[in-house]
Design a protein around this motif. Structure first.
Motif, PDB file in Angstrom:
ATOM      1  N   SER A 111       0.839  -1.198   0.000  1.00 58.00           N
ATOM      2  CA  SER A 111       0.000   0.000   0.000  1.00 58.00           C
ATOM      3  C   SER A 111       0.876   1.252   0.000  1.00 58.00           C
ATOM      4  N   ALA A 112       0.602   2.160  -0.928  1.00 54.10           N
ATOM      5  CA  ALA A 112       1.389   3.394  -1.030  1.00 54.10           C
ATOM      6  C   ALA A 112       1.273   4.234   0.237  1.00 54.10           C
ATOM      7  N   SER A 113       0.074   4.318   0.810  1.00 54.26           N
ATOM      8  CA  SER A 113      -0.092   5.155   2.007  1.00 54.26           C
ATOM      9  C   SER A 113       0.653   4.565   3.208  1.00 54.26           C
ATOM     10  N   LYS A 114       0.630   3.229   3.344  1.00 57.30           N
ATOM     11  CA  LYS A 114       1.372   2.603   4.444  1.00 57.30           C
ATOM     12  C   LYS A 114       2.872   2.722   4.230  1.00 57.30           C
ATOM     13  N   LEU A 115       3.289   2.636   2.975  1.00 63.98           N
ATOM     14  CA  LEU A 115       4.711   2.784   2.667  1.00 63.98           C
ATOM     15  C   LEU A 115       5.196   4.187   3.019  1.00 63.98           C
ATOM     16  N   GLU A 116       4.386   5.185   2.695  1.00 64.96           N
ATOM     17  CA  GLU A 116       4.737   6.581   3.014  1.00 64.96           C
ATOM     18  C   GLU A 116       5.014   6.760   4.502  1.00 64.96           C
ATOM     19  N   LEU A 118       6.265   4.613   6.463  1.00 63.96           N
ATOM     20  CA  LEU A 118       7.561   4.007   6.810  1.00 63.96           C
ATOM     21  C   LEU A 118       8.743   4.891   6.424  1.00 63.96           C
ATOM     22  N   PHE A 119       8.559   5.770   5.444  1.00 61.63           N
ATOM     23  CA  PHE A 119       9.671   6.591   4.959  1.00 61.63           C
ATOM     24  C   PHE A 119      10.313   7.435   6.068  1.00 61.63           C
ATOM     25  N   ARG A 127      15.089   5.631   0.455  1.00 60.43           N
ATOM     26  CA  ARG A 127      16.163   5.583  -0.561  1.00 60.43           C
ATOM     27  C   ARG A 127      15.919   4.448  -1.546  1.00 60.43           C
ATOM     28  N   LEU A 128      15.516   3.281  -1.027  1.00 58.85           N
ATOM     29  CA  LEU A 128      15.232   2.118  -1.867  1.00 58.85           C
ATOM     30  C   LEU A 128      14.172   2.466  -2.919  1.00 58.85           C
ATOM     31  N   PHE A 129      13.062   3.038  -2.487  1.00 63.62           N
ATOM     32  CA  PHE A 129      11.989   3.335  -3.434  1.00 63.62           C
ATOM     33  C   PHE A 129      12.352   4.490  -4.360  1.00 63.62           C
ATOM     34  N   ARG A 130      13.158   5.426  -3.897  1.00 67.02           N
ATOM     35  CA  ARG A 130      13.644   6.477  -4.792  1.00 67.02           C
ATOM     36  C   ARG A 130      14.489   5.864  -5.893  1.00 67.02           C
ATOM     37  N   LYS A 131      15.381   4.936  -5.522  1.00 71.30           N
ATOM     38  CA  LYS A 131      16.233   4.274  -6.527  1.00 71.30           C
ATOM     39  C   LYS A 131      15.388   3.465  -7.511  1.00 71.30           C
ATOM     40  N   MET A 132      14.361   2.778  -7.015  1.00 71.81           N
ATOM     41  CA  MET A 132      13.499   2.017  -7.916  1.00 71.81           C
ATOM     42  C   MET A 132      12.752   2.940  -8.878  1.00 71.81           C
ATOM     43  N   MET A 133      12.304   4.094  -8.391  1.00 73.53           N
ATOM     44  CA  MET A 133      11.626   5.052  -9.266  1.00 73.53           C
ATOM     45  C   MET A 133      12.598   5.603 -10.312  1.00 73.53           C
TER      46      MET A 133
END
Length: 194
Positions: A111-116, A118-119, A127-133
Motif C-alpha cells: 500500500s502506497a499510504s502505508k509505505l509513506e 515508513l519513509f 532511498r530504496l523506493f527512490r532508486k526504484m523510481m
C-alpha cells in the motif's frame, strides 16, 4: 533478531538495489500482501486509481491502454519487476491504463499510504523506493527513445535479447502493440530473422 520471513525473494530484490536493515525488512513485510490473479484477469481496471506498488513474484503482467478502441501494451512485468501506474499513484487521479495478468500471476502488493508512513522511520526504505523510481524512469526514457530512434526490427531484436522467453509467454498481438507495429509487420520481421 530473528530472520525475516514473508517475502524472501522480494526482500532479496530490494537488498540488491539498496541495503536495508532487518528492522526495515520486517516493517516492509508487515505491510506487504499477496495477490493471486488468473490469466487475462485485471489487477486494476482502466479508470481506477492506483494506490499500490505491485511486484511480480511469479507469472507475467502488463500495463495497457485503449487508443481509438485498440488495445496498446505499454509495459511488461516479469518476475521481480515492479508494476505500477505511476501517473495515477503519484497524482491520486484515476488512470487511463490497466494492469492485467498475461499468465496466472502472483503479485506482492504494498500500500502506497502505508509505505509513506515508513519513509520517516526508515530512511533506507525511502532511498530504496527512490532508486526504484529512478530505475523505472530510466527504463521509460529508454523505451521512448527506442520508439523514436530505432526501427521496428531493431526494437524487436532488443526485446528478444532482453527477454528470450518472450515469444513463449506473451501473445504476439501484445508484442506487436508494445513495439508500435501491426501483427502483420511483426510476422514479417519474425520471418526475416529465421
Amino acid at each position: 533478531m530473528e530472520k525475516t520471513q514473508g517475502f524472501p525473494s522480494l526482500l532479496a530484490y530490494f537488498r540488491a538495489i539498496q541495503p536495508i536493515s532487518e528492522e526495515a525488512a520486517e516493517a516492509l513485510n508487515s505491510i506487504a500482501f499477496e495477490i493471486k490473479t488468473p490469466k487475462n484477469k485485471h489487477v486494476q481496471e482502466i479508470g481506477q486509481t492506483c494506490r499500490t506498488y505491485y511486484f511480480v513474484s511469479s507469472g507475467l503482467a502488463r500495463i495497457y491502454y485503449l487508443k481509438d478502441g485498440i488495445d496498446v501494451t505499454e509495459y511488461f512485468a516479469f518476475e521481480n519487476d515492479m508494476i505500477i501506474r505511476a501517473e495515477s499513484l503519484f497524482t491520486g487521479k484515476p488512470s487511463k491504463k490497466a494492469i492485467q495478468a498475461i499468465e496466472d500471476t502472483e503479485l506482492i502488493g504494498i500500500s502506497a499510504s502505508k509505505l509513506e508512513t515508513l519513509f520517516d522511520s526508515y530512511p533506507e526504505i525511502e532511498r530504496l523506493f527512490r532508486k526504484m523510481m529512478e530505475m523505472s524512469y530510466v527504463a521509460y526514457v529508454n523505451r521512448i527513445e527506442s520508439l523514436q530512434f530505432h526501427s521496428a526490427d531493431e526494437r524487436y531484436r532488443q526485446l528478444l535479447s532482453g527477454f528470450p522467453s518472450l515469444l513463449e509467454r506473451i501473445p504476439l498481438k501484445h508484442i506487436a502493440s508494445y513495439l508500435g507495429i501491426t501483427q502483420v509487420s511483426l510476422s514479417r520481421i519474425r520471418a526475416s530473422i529465421r
